[in-house]
Motif scaffolding. Structure first.
Motif, PDB file in Angstrom:
ATOM      1  N   ALA A  39       0.817  -1.216   0.000  1.00  0.00           N
ATOM      2  CA  ALA A  39       0.000   0.000   0.000  1.00  0.00           C
ATOM      3  C   ALA A  39       0.850   1.265   0.000  1.00  0.00           C
ATOM      4  O   ALA A  39       0.546   2.231  -0.692  1.00  0.00           O
ATOM      5  CB  ALA A  39      -0.921  -0.016   1.212  1.00  0.00           C
ATOM      6  N   THR A 187      -3.273   2.774   6.399  1.00  0.00           N
ATOM      7  CA  THR A 187      -3.946   1.872   5.463  1.00  0.00           C
ATOM      8  C   THR A 187      -4.141   0.507   6.105  1.00  0.00           C
ATOM      9  O   THR A 187      -3.337   0.073   6.942  1.00  0.00           O
ATOM     10  CB  THR A 187      -3.135   1.689   4.168  1.00  0.00           C
ATOM     11  OG1 THR A 187      -1.819   1.258   4.510  1.00  0.00           O
ATOM     12  CG2 THR A 187      -3.062   2.973   3.366  1.00  0.00           C
ATOM     13  N   THR A 189      -4.832  -3.505   4.907  1.00  0.00           N
ATOM     14  CA  THR A 189      -4.807  -4.364   3.725  1.00  0.00           C
ATOM     15  C   THR A 189      -5.145  -5.806   4.089  1.00  0.00           C
ATOM     16  O   THR A 189      -4.343  -6.485   4.733  1.00  0.00           O
ATOM     17  CB  THR A 189      -3.405  -4.350   3.071  1.00  0.00           C
ATOM     18  OG1 THR A 189      -3.002  -3.004   2.860  1.00  0.00           O
ATOM     19  CG2 THR A 189      -3.419  -5.106   1.747  1.00  0.00           C
ATOM     20  N   TYR A 205      -5.646  -6.189  -1.307  1.00  0.00           N
ATOM     21  CA  TYR A 205      -6.104  -4.899  -1.787  1.00  0.00           C
ATOM     22  C   TYR A 205      -6.239  -3.952  -0.595  1.00  0.00           C
ATOM     23  O   TYR A 205      -6.895  -4.281   0.389  1.00  0.00           O
ATOM     24  CB  TYR A 205      -7.448  -5.034  -2.518  1.00  0.00           C
ATOM     25  CG  TYR A 205      -7.729  -3.873  -3.425  1.00  0.00           C
ATOM     26  CD1 TYR A 205      -7.226  -3.843  -4.718  1.00  0.00           C
ATOM     27  CD2 TYR A 205      -8.483  -2.785  -2.984  1.00  0.00           C
ATOM     28  CE1 TYR A 205      -7.470  -2.769  -5.544  1.00  0.00           C
ATOM     29  CE2 TYR A 205      -8.730  -1.708  -3.809  1.00  0.00           C
ATOM     30  CZ  TYR A 205      -8.219  -1.710  -5.092  1.00  0.00           C
ATOM     31  OH  TYR A 205      -8.463  -0.637  -5.917  1.00  0.00           O
ATOM     32  N   SER A 206      -5.617  -2.759  -0.705  1.00  0.00           N
ATOM     33  CA  SER A 206      -5.537  -1.857   0.439  1.00  0.00           C
ATOM     34  C   SER A 206      -6.695  -0.866   0.493  1.00  0.00           C
ATOM     35  O   SER A 206      -7.356  -0.600  -0.508  1.00  0.00           O
ATOM     36  CB  SER A 206      -4.230  -1.062   0.372  1.00  0.00           C
ATOM     37  OG  SER A 206      -3.136  -1.939   0.380  1.00  0.00           O
TER      38      SER A 206
ATOM     39  N   THR B   9     -12.506  -3.499  -0.546  1.00  0.00           N
ATOM     40  CA  THR B   9     -11.699  -4.249   0.423  1.00  0.00           C
ATOM     41  C   THR B   9     -12.518  -5.381   1.040  1.00  0.00           C
ATOM     42  O   THR B   9     -12.058  -6.514   1.155  1.00  0.00           O
ATOM     43  CB  THR B   9     -11.216  -3.302   1.549  1.00  0.00           C
ATOM     44  OG1 THR B   9     -10.519  -2.230   0.943  1.00  0.00           O
ATOM     45  CG2 THR B   9     -10.309  -4.030   2.509  1.00  0.00           C
TER      46      THR B   9
END
Lengths: 219, 121
Positions: A39, A187, A189, A205-206, B9
């Motif tokens: 990220a 962030t 993730t 995916y962050s 997410t």
């Protein structure tokens, strides 16, 4: 309030101990190639383990700021390992020294000396995994700190040679990311780790809409 | 955090969890460990050439690979098999060659782990 919750989460996770697979020290006379697209940073690290506690290698790292690239050497030291019948814990020191182009948030032509000091810890069983990492990265005149923590669980426990799968979540908190605007970055993730033989692959995916793709290979 | 990124997410996590749980039964493998004496009983030609070492701290494939590489460099070693389930390393020695307990302990330590015990057959 959101920021407070994020900081609290990072703190709690940092109290957990850190991951296998991405260990900076391999077995003596072993090479490791680590390629990380995360990220907040992208980096490539090739290292050679000289003894059970030490590895040295080359590092190319982009901190996520336009054209800011660090190129240099990295020294990794296993400070302490705790071997137990069903678990293992480690603490590591990572030192980097080299040059970097560009400021943290502005692409400049000047090339200046840069370096970092990082402390990492991990603890894992065949089912659970925790890791934490604290870093100070400096380029002449400016410094940036960051903390990272990871928690993982294996939905099934596989034996040697089989495919190991882990579900993990990583929190990354970077301070002074943009010194001019005084912004910090946090962030989260979620990721999946696949681990088989000498290879490790992570996909995630962050929360800042950045994909995570990490690959580690030992030889 | 934007709503779209939260959704992305969350969706990624759900998809990943579902995929892994569905695939888990097919991916999991039962540990297959035989005691040194059982190995020799099955293959009498291996008598005196099978050594099993119990290792502490071995929790992942990279740990096992490290031990396999370090032990595999020994001239006396023909092959190395490892079970993470039982923490046992099965070493088959080359015919006419020997590997002392001290050499095994040294190799295990050199790989970064600790030796708990050795069984020979």
């Amino acid at each position: 309030m959101k920021k407070l919750c994020a900081v609290a989460l990072a703190g709690v996770m940092a109290l957990q101990a850190a991951p296998a697979g991405a260990r900076p020290v391999s077995y003596p006379q072993g090479w490791t190639l680590m390629q990380m697209n995360e990220a907040e940073a992208n980096w490539l690290h090739l290292h050679y383990t000289t003894d059970p506690r030490t590895s040295i290698g080359l590092k190319i790292e982009n901190q996520g700021y336009a054209d800011h690239v660090f190129v240099g050497g990295q020294y990794n030291r296993l400070l302490k390992r705790w071997n137990a019948p069903n678990s293992q814990g480690n603490t590591y020191l990572k030192l980097g020294l080299g040059v970097a182009d560009g400021d943290f948030n502005h692409a400049l032509d000047a090339t200046k000396a840069a370096g970092f000091v990082r402390f990492a810890a991990d603890w894992e069983t065949r089912r659970w995994f925790t890791a934490a990492n604290a870093s100070v990265y400096a380029r002449e005149g400016k410094a940036m700190t960051s903390q990272k923590a990871r928690l993982g669980v294996a939905p099934y426990v596989a034996d040697f040679g089989a495919l190991h799968t882990w579900l993990m979540v990583e929190g990354n908190w970077t301070q002074n990311r943009d010194a001019d605007q005084g912004q910090d970055a946090f962030t989260v993730t979620p990721l999946v780790r696949f681990f088989k033989g000498n290879s490790l692959l992570e996909v995630g995916y962050s929360s800042n809409d950045e994909p995570l793709f990490n690959f580690v290979y030992r030889f | 955090m934007k709503e779209t990124s939260i959704f992305t997410t969350f969706a990624t996590t759900i998809l990943a969890v579902s995929a892994v749980w569905l695939a888990a039964p097919a991916l999991a493998e039962e540990a297959e460990t035989r005691l040194a004496a059982e190995i020799v009983a099955a293959e009498p030609a291996l008598e005196g050439r099978v050594v099993q070492a119990e290792v502490i701290g071995m929790v992942c494939d990279f740990c096992a690979q490290s031990l396999k590489k370090v032990l595999g460099r020994k001239d006396a070693v023909s092959s190395v098999d490892i079970s993470l389930e039982t923490k046992l390393i099965t070493i088959i020695l080359n015919e006419g060659m020997a590997l002392s307990d001290e050499e095994i302990a040294e190799a295990v330590n050199w790989a970064g782990y600790e030796l708990a015990g050795i069984v020979r057959a």
